[in-house]
Design an enzyme around this catalytic site. Structure first.
Site, PDB file in Angstrom:
ATOM      1  N   TYR A  58      -5.261   9.735   2.454  1.00 51.26           N
ATOM      2  CA  TYR A  58      -5.518   9.518   1.022  1.00 51.26           C
ATOM      3  C   TYR A  58      -5.903  10.848   0.374  1.00 51.26           C
ATOM      4  O   TYR A  58      -6.934  11.439   0.700  1.00 51.26           O
ATOM      5  CB  TYR A  58      -6.640   8.511   0.786  1.00 51.26           C
ATOM      6  N   HIS A 126      -3.420   3.680  11.543  1.00 49.57           N
ATOM      7  CA  HIS A 126      -2.966   3.320  10.200  1.00 49.57           C
ATOM      8  C   HIS A 126      -1.577   2.679  10.201  1.00 49.57           C
ATOM      9  O   HIS A 126      -1.302   1.759   9.433  1.00 49.57           O
ATOM     10  CB  HIS A 126      -2.980   4.580   9.328  1.00 49.57           C
ATOM     11  N   GLY A 210      -3.609  -4.646  -8.421  1.00 48.33           N
ATOM     12  CA  GLY A 210      -4.011  -4.849  -9.814  1.00 48.33           C
ATOM     13  C   GLY A 210      -3.237  -5.932 -10.527  1.00 48.33           C
ATOM     14  O   GLY A 210      -3.680  -6.457 -11.553  1.00 48.33           O
TER      15      GLY A 210
END
Length: 334
Positions: A58, A126, A210
């Site tokens: 990130y 990951h 979102g």
């Protein structure tokens, strides 16, 4: 100081019942402000949201360095999760998985340095590097536990079979994969395997990046050109109408129960995990402290059976794959 309920994942790891996904604090969905981000992180701890999730990829390390600033004063309050295993720049979508033992050892030391801490509470693989036996990757991760660098191990976007193979090497505290009203492929095999093996589940993007919170009505609502969602099939113009119909159902139920759409989406996920018998802690991300409060309050929202069914029926109408690259997530290997 607030307190949230706690949830015990696998391998004895206890965390706040809702966590915080740090990826939103790097510029994947548009510009960010480190001062605001740090204030939001402190607010998480103030309300008792102590399970903080990041990854080495990130911001190509910037996210871990930001979280180090939180840990500087408050390390003992945090259950800290980070990850290794993605090589490349996430903003370009040009990524590859890497899981060889030497890379595991290199990445943990780099992450510990950036985080400026001596131990990581939960260390995830990951993505699965299919060129390396999972036993090699998890074996190298297990050595980190023995060395005291890591307390618990996790895996992201693995199949049920990969999870079983990993658990045979070392206890696994959690699987982290996308799971929400409109991303339910993990329910077929991975979630039941986690429940059976006593492994916790950490849903990422529980609000559909979102979308399920009602934050996106059209492509114009997405941030700048740097917004990763521009590349995602579900946010394409051709998919938006079908996917907005899902959001309308979430919003309608939210009005009935006196909650926000985000709270309804999180409540559905909590109740679904309970019904499947898996300990689950979602990690919605946000840049704003007010959203932290909103997400935490979802823990007191309860949906009835009809509302759960209505949401699940609506979710089947989703258009577009959940990933930029369908081969990048576990469903491609099942």
């Amino acid at each position: 100081m607030g307190t949230l309920p706690k949830t015990k994942l696998g391998d004895g790891l206890t965390v706040s019942a809702i966590g915080f996904g740090g990826m939103a604090l790097t510029p994947v969905y548009g510009a960010v402000d480190d001062t605001e981000s740090l204030a939001t992180l402190h607010h998480c701890l103030d309300v008792g949201m102590t399970f903080i999730d990041t990854a080495n990829v990130y911001g190509i390390g910037a996210n871990e360095r930001l979280i180090a600033r939180l840990l500087a004063d408050r390390r003992d309050e945090v259950q800290l999760a980070t990850k290794f295993g993605i090589d490349g720049d996430p903003t370009t979508g040009k990524l590859k998985a890497r899981g060889d033992a030497a890379y595991v050892r290199q990445c943990v030391d780099e992450s510990l340095g950036r985080l400026d801490t001596d131990v990581i509470d939960l260390y995830y693989m990951h993505r699965r590097d299919v060129s390396v036996p999972i036993e090699e990757t998890v074996g190298a991760m297990a050595e980190l536990v023995t060395a005291g660098k890591v307390r618990h191990l996790g895996l992201s976007e693995v199949t049920a079979d990969e999870l079983r193979a990993a658990v045979a090497v070392h206890p696994i505290a959690a699987v982290q994969s996308e799971w929400s009203i409109w991303s339910r492929d993990v329910e077929r095999n991975v979630v039941p395997a986690a429940a059976e093996l006593g492994v916790g589940f950490v849903p990422y993007s529980p609000l559909g990046r979102g979308f399920l919170a009602g934050a996106v009505r059209s492509a114009a609502d997405l941030s700048s050109d740097g917004d990763l969602r521009h590349l995602m099939p579900r946010f394409a113009d051709s998919a938006l109408d079908a996917n907005l119909a899902v959001v309308q159902v979430v919003s309608a139920i939210a009005e009935v129960v006196g909650a926000t759409p985000a709270q309804v989406a999180l409540a559905w996920l909590r109740q679904r995990a309970e019904s499947l018998g898996v300990a689950s802690v979602p990690i919605p991300g946000t840049r704003r402290a007010a959203r932290v409060d909103e997400n935490a309050a979802s823990l007191s929202v309860q949906l009835n059976a009809d509302q759960v069914t209505t949401l699940e029926t609506a979710g089947t109408g989703v258009s577009g794959h959940r990933s930029i690259d369908p081969g990048w997530v576990s469903s491609a290997r099942e």
